[in-house]
Design an enzyme around this catalytic site. Structure first.
Site, mmCIF file in Angstrom:
data_model
loop_
_atom_site.group_PDB
_atom_site.id
_atom_site.type_symbol
_atom_site.label_atom_id
_atom_site.label_comp_id
_atom_site.label_asym_id
_atom_site.label_seq_id
_atom_site.Cartn_x
_atom_site.Cartn_y
_atom_site.Cartn_z
ATOM 1 C CG ASP A 184 96.361 -22.173 25.632
ATOM 2 O OD1 ASP A 184 97.482 -21.645 25.497
ATOM 3 O OD2 ASP A 184 95.945 -23.095 24.914
ATOM 4 N N GLY A 185 95.010 -20.761 29.865
ATOM 5 C CA GLY A 185 94.065 -20.199 30.826
ATOM 6 C C GLY A 185 94.480 -18.846 31.367
ATOM 7 C CG ASN A 284 89.007 -19.845 24.117
ATOM 8 O OD1 ASN A 284 89.625 -19.334 23.195
ATOM 9 N ND2 ASN A 284 89.507 -20.815 24.852
ATOM 10 C CG ASP A 314 74.622 -33.716 25.429
ATOM 11 O OD1 ASP A 314 73.473 -34.083 25.712
ATOM 12 O OD2 ASP A 314 75.596 -34.481 25.437
#
Length: 443
Positions: A184-185, A284, A314
């Site tokens: 996917d990268g 994304n 966070d």
């Protein structure tokens, strides 16, 4: 008595006015007076606010459906016109790729430092250059791999390549379509190379997960041939247009120091040095987190100029529907089909049990800033890259981009997505419940 033809004329005129009014101009660019090479393209998928309704030159859409995506992909590809489109919204299952002219160039993206991809990469490039007579673009650092550079037999093919360097060479108007080899990268990386119109992307599953890579490499020749012939379904994966505005702290401090020394007056810390603005196209997600600090992240979240909440935890994830199955789903968000026009806001470990992920319309504008009394700075990344620090006075503005990523489907947008849910994420996989036998049903 008025005929049906006469009665239908006002309705057709009204639809024509809607078509002319509800259009999308990327980044406020005026499209009037420009030649339209897409004379026969499909109507807009969504209705956006008409520039004629206001006196402002800013034509950014305020539609709840987000901006109408640009349906021209690279120099030669576009969306095939669908005469059965209803209410200006095309059925996702009927989105088909077509070419204005036969494609002649292709960008091949290969995952770096993966020896298992060397042979597929060589086979594909030989097939494209010799069998299909295509112009192949390859990033220069891919060819620096010793296994490729030292292959004398492949050297003849390398001489035919057109090379480029990321952030240095602009190939946006040179590539007709893209082939990704990896996970996917590679698709995320392909998206980052094109900050405006993106050529169609064909992604082969040669990585670990492969949620966004539906094609198997075993039959690559027939599959690539079908794409070149224009026989393929596509899904438009919306992107986020992100603008980061940073205060020139160091230079501004230097100006203030010089002002104190020379007796100059600097009002409210302002100087002639302008703010630094950088824009990104994100497929994304945008992630704002606390970075290396042990304190809670404390950022204000604005929607269309109104403060809606302060994120204490966070961090926070702002994602597209495509990104909903990535970091966001791991943080507890819902999975959204890529054809749904939406933006997903997901807190990361919030310091409040009631802070749940929310989905907002794609047409809104989000703005993230450090809370004035925040104890520490924050950090932001875009699709896992370009990580940078966000300090007081900096801002991150996010909205839906007019430039989606046209991802080529193996079957169609609906079946491919559910296939990925089942194969990659094992969605709702469990052992089936045993049925009752006849004797047990009596009790």
């Amino acid at each position: 008595m008025e005929s049906r033809k006469d009665a239908a004329r006002p309705r057709r005129q009204q639809e024509a006015l809607l078509d002319s009014a509800y259009s999308c101009c990327a980044d406020g660019e005026d499209m009037r007076g420009r030649g339209n090479p897409m004379r026969g393209r499909t109507k807009s998928r969504s209705l956006s606010a008409s520039p004629a309704l206001g006196n402002s030159e800013d034509v950014r859409t305020r539609s709840l459906h987000g901006p109408s995506p640009v349906t021209k992909f690279g120099p030669k590809a576009c969306m095939l016109q669908n005469p059965k489109a209803i209410m200006h919204i095309q059925d996702p299952a009927s989105q088909q790729l077509t070419w204005n002219k036969p494609p002649k160039s292709v960008l091949v993206i290969k995952k770096i430092r993966d020896a298992s991809l060397l042979q597929p990469f060589k086979e594909l490039c030989i097939f494209l250059t010799e069998s299909k007579n295509m112009i192949v673009y390859v990033e220069r650092k891919v060819l620096e791999d010793p296994e490729i550079a030292n292959d004398e037999s492949f050297g003849v093919v390398i001489k035919k390549f057109c090379t480029f360097r990321e952030d240095y060479d602009d190939i946006s108007d040179r590539v007709d379509f893209i082939i990704c080899l990896g996970g996917d990268g590679t698709l995320l990386y392909a998206s980052s190379l094109f900050q405006e119109s993106v050529p169609p992307v064909m992604a082969f599953h040669l990585g670990s997960l492969g949620f966004l890579t539906p094609f198997n490499f075993d039959t690559y020749q027939s599959q690539v041939t079908q794409i070149i012939e224009g026989n393929a379904a596509i899904i438009l994966r919306s992107r986020l247009k992100v603008k980061v505005v940073k205060e020139p702290r160091e230079k501004k401090k230097a100006v203030q120091d010089r002002g104190e020394e020379k007796g100059l007056i600097v009002k409210n810390g302002e100087s002639e040095i302008s703010r630094r603005t950088v824009q990104y196209q994100v497929l994304n997600e945008v992630v704002v987190d606390r970075g290396p600090s042990s304190y809670l992240s404390n950022v204000d979240l604005f929607l269309d100029g109104h403060l809606i909440t302060t994120v204490q935890g966070d961090g926070v994830i702002v994602s597209t529907p495509t990104g909903s199955t990535a970091y966001a789903v791991a943080a507890g968000a819902s999975m959204i089909h890529p054809n749904v026009p939406a933006i997903l806001i997901t807190p990361i470990c919030p310091h409040s049990l009631s802070f749940r992920p929310i989905v907002v319309p794609a047409g809104v504008e989000l703005k993230i800033m450090l809370c004035p009394d925040a104890r520490n700075t924050a950090w932001v990344s875009f699709d896992g890259r370009k990580r940078q620090e966000i300090c007081h006075g900096d801002s991150i503005t996010i909205t839906t981009s007019c430039y989606p990523v046209p991802s080529i489907c193996f079957r169609d947008p609906v079946n491919d997505w559910f296939e990925s849910l089942a194969e990659c994420l094992h969605w709702n996989v469990r052992k089936k419940q045993n049925h009752f036998i006849a004797e047990e049903e009596e009790y």
